[in-house]
Design a protein around this motif. Structure first.
Motif, mmCIF file in Angstrom:
data_model
loop_
_atom_site.group_PDB
_atom_site.id
_atom_site.type_symbol
_atom_site.label_atom_id
_atom_site.label_comp_id
_atom_site.label_asym_id
_atom_site.label_seq_id
_atom_site.Cartn_x
_atom_site.Cartn_y
_atom_site.Cartn_z
ATOM 1 N N SER A 1 -3.668 -14.527 2.265
ATOM 2 C CA SER A 1 -5.259 -15.057 2.953
ATOM 3 C C SER A 1 -5.781 -15.623 1.925
ATOM 4 C CB SER A 1 -5.780 -13.881 3.403
ATOM 5 O OG SER A 1 -6.058 -12.902 2.630
ATOM 6 N N MET A 2 -6.780 -16.530 2.199
ATOM 7 C CA MET A 2 -7.371 -17.306 1.298
ATOM 8 C C MET A 2 -8.740 -17.230 1.569
ATOM 9 S SD MET A 2 -7.790 -21.506 0.719
ATOM 10 C CE MET A 2 -8.970 -21.537 2.216
ATOM 11 N N ASP B 1 -14.187 -13.065 0.289
ATOM 12 C CA ASP B 1 -14.127 -12.973 1.489
ATOM 13 C C ASP B 1 -12.607 -13.224 1.944
ATOM 14 O OD1 ASP B 1 -13.809 -15.544 0.555
ATOM 15 O OD2 ASP B 1 -15.159 -16.460 2.226
ATOM 16 N N ALA B 2 -11.738 -13.326 1.315
ATOM 17 C CA ALA B 2 -10.229 -13.443 1.535
ATOM 18 C C ALA B 2 -10.002 -12.172 2.393
ATOM 19 C CB ALA B 2 -9.435 -13.406 0.231
ATOM 20 N N ALA B 3 -9.355 -12.089 3.397
ATOM 21 C CA ALA B 3 -9.039 -11.260 4.385
ATOM 22 C C ALA B 3 -8.330 -10.209 3.892
ATOM 23 C CB ALA B 3 -8.316 -11.796 5.681
ATOM 24 N N ILE B 4 -8.790 -8.991 3.672
ATOM 25 C CA ILE B 4 -8.272 -7.769 3.048
ATOM 26 C C ILE B 4 -8.200 -6.455 4.322
ATOM 27 C CG2 ILE B 4 -8.188 -5.980 1.474
ATOM 28 C CD1 ILE B 4 -9.467 -8.079 -0.626
ATOM 29 N N VAL C 1 -15.909 -8.966 3.896
ATOM 30 C CA VAL C 1 -16.315 -8.217 2.524
ATOM 31 C C VAL C 1 -15.377 -7.329 2.226
ATOM 32 C CG1 VAL C 1 -17.942 -6.943 1.762
ATOM 33 C CG2 VAL C 1 -18.484 -8.487 3.697
ATOM 34 N N GLY C 2 -14.521 -7.969 1.125
ATOM 35 C CA GLY C 2 -13.477 -7.217 0.448
ATOM 36 C C GLY C 2 -13.958 -6.962 -1.069
ATOM 37 N N PHE C 3 -13.225 -5.920 -1.630
ATOM 38 C CA PHE C 3 -13.697 -5.616 -3.025
ATOM 39 C C PHE C 3 -12.188 -5.437 -3.953
ATOM 40 C CE2 PHE C 3 -16.994 -4.088 -0.421
ATOM 41 C CZ PHE C 3 -18.076 -4.737 -1.045
#
Length: 462
Positions: A177-178, A202-205, A238-240
């Motif tokens: 994902s980008m 904000d890349a899909a996690i 919102v990924g970390f």
């Protein structure tokens, strides 16, 4: 004369006006489409799927399913082993089979299988586990000449940089994902045993992406995906990710033979400077971390810092929270030297701080209270800086701490991390004091202690 001047001015304005945009069809494949396929082809082979199996004890209740008694006796009954499976992702960081992933992916696993992109499978074992940073390093059995993902200096990452998240979401297979780097220095979320320091993207996690790679447009590792902020269980943008500089430090210790990550000891208490505090300190803007306490053996105290000082930069990089300080120190490692910029009464100061492990002196003198005592099963140790760090005790704690509580000690209500003050009125400052007081003959017992910063008295009768 006037006419001539107007004509000259008109010519000048016409020359300065922007030309209309050129319109033409694209003439090359690169102008027709933008693709990240070359980056994915280079990076994806170094990202693996991890399948972990663990055995947990589940309780069997004879009242299971009963609409009334099941609620009354939910904790009643024997236990039986139950097999649980989890999945996640990992990143190959050395050609001889070292893989880094999240601690929570492989925690308590009895069997770990790692599957490469080309479907090769390897058994794996955890050689270093770090619950605090939620990182684990695995070694693949019999692996050699594997594809490796190179590290990028995460301090060079900026908000707006394009990134790709590679992992195994929901167990459906390797997925890319980008997105972009949305924020730096996120330290307000909890992962592992404490507040970490993360890159936000904000890349899909999604579940299953944990331990996977966050790479830049050049295919270099900038972070290990570790958490999402969600209310639905899926990605909400919102990924970390754990920054690569910390990941590299953990991997380096694993390669050196360590089984636990040794982080430098600060020996300080402090907090980020907010707006009100900045005004009272006379600072033009809120910045830095203000120290409230320093242990006498703290490397910052040794370098001359004292309570009230405001640390604003470490090695030239701004810090605005204790989590950022710990990250910077951990990424540098024990034995390194940090240049610390700080403010004292508003005046800028500079100091060199040598990073050290928490001193394990005086000797912790571990003891166990044996049978025949009302506190049988109690394990204790003398408090020193290493013990303070290990059990997350208050910085100025002293005396004796509970390191284990079984048998009668557990029934009395003692817990790991309790700092003992007195037993039946007798002050305890050493393991000898504790052992002497615990073997006294008495039917009525009173134990004074500090638990999570709060004073507490335990009373019981035998």
């Amino acid at each position: 004369m006037t006419v001539i001047r107007l004509a000259v001015l008109l010519v000048a304005l016409t020359a300065a006006a922007p030309l209309p945009a050129e319109t033409r069809p694209p003439v090359s494949q690169s102008e027709i489409s933008l693709s990240f396929a070359p980056v994915v082809k280079a990076a994806a082979p170094a990202v693996v799927n991890i399948y972990a199996t663990r055995v947990v004890e589940s309780r069997i209740s004879p009242f299971a399913g009963d609409p009334f008694f099941d609620r009354l006796f939910r904790d009643f009954g024997a236990t039986r082993p139950e097999v649980q499976n989890s999945l996640g992702s990992g990143v190959i960081v050395s050609a001889d089979g070292l893989v880094v992933s999240n601690y929570h992916v492989v925690d308590a696993a009895t069997e770990i299988t790692v599957v490469l992109q080309d479907r090769r499978e390897y058994r794996a074992e955890v050689i270093l586990a770090d619950k605090v940073n939620d990182l684990a390093v695995l070694r693949l059995d019999g692996a050699d000449r594997l594809p490796v993902l190179p590290f990028r200096d995460s301090d060079g990452v900026e908000v707006g940089d394009l990134v790709l998240a590679i992992g195994n979401p929901f167990g459906i297979g390797q997925t890319v994902s980008m997105g972009i780097i949305s924020a730096l220095a996120r330290s307000s979320i909890s992962v592992g045993d404490g507040h970490g320091y993360f890159l936000q993207t904000d890349a899909a996690i999604n579940p299953g992406n944990s331990g996977g790679a966050l790479v830049d447009a050049a295919g270099q590792l900038v972070g290990i995906n570790t958490a999402i902020l969600t209310q639905s269980g899926g990605s909400n943008g919102v990924g970390f990710a754990i920054p690569s500089n910390l990941v590299r430090a953990v991997v380096a210790q694993a390669q050196a033979g360590a089984t636990r990550f040794q982080r430098p000891w600060a020996g300080v208490s402090g907090q980020g400077v907010d707006g009100g505090m900045a005004e009272s300190l006379g600072l033009p803007v809120p910045e830095g971390v203000i120290f409230s306490e320093l242990h006498p053996e703290s490397p910052f105290a040794t370098a001359g810092l004292r309570p009230g000082d405001v640390v604003v930069r470490l090695d030239g990089v701004p810090v605005n929270s204790p989590a950022e300080m710990i990250f910077r120190m951990s990424a540098r490692g024990v034995g390194a030297t940090l240049e610390v910029d700080y403010l004292r009464d508003g005046a800028p100061q500079v100091a060199s701080v040598s990073l050290i492990a928490p001193p394990d002196t005086p000797a912790r003198d571990t003891r166990r209270i044996g049978a025949g005592s009302a506190l049988a099963g109690l394990q204790i140790a003398r408090i020193n800086p290493a013990v303070i760090a290990e059990y997350d005790l208050p910085l100025q704690a002293e005396g004796v701490v509970v390191t284990g509580a079984e048998d009668w000690a557990a029934q009395a209500g003692l817990r790991v991390g309790d700092v003992l003050l007195a037993i039946n009125g007798a002050r305890v400052m050493t393991p000898d004091d504790t052992e002497r007081a615990a073997t006294e003959r008495s039917r009525n017992w009173a134990i004074d202690l500090i638990r999570q910063g709060q004073p507490l008295r335990l009373r019981f009768r035998i």
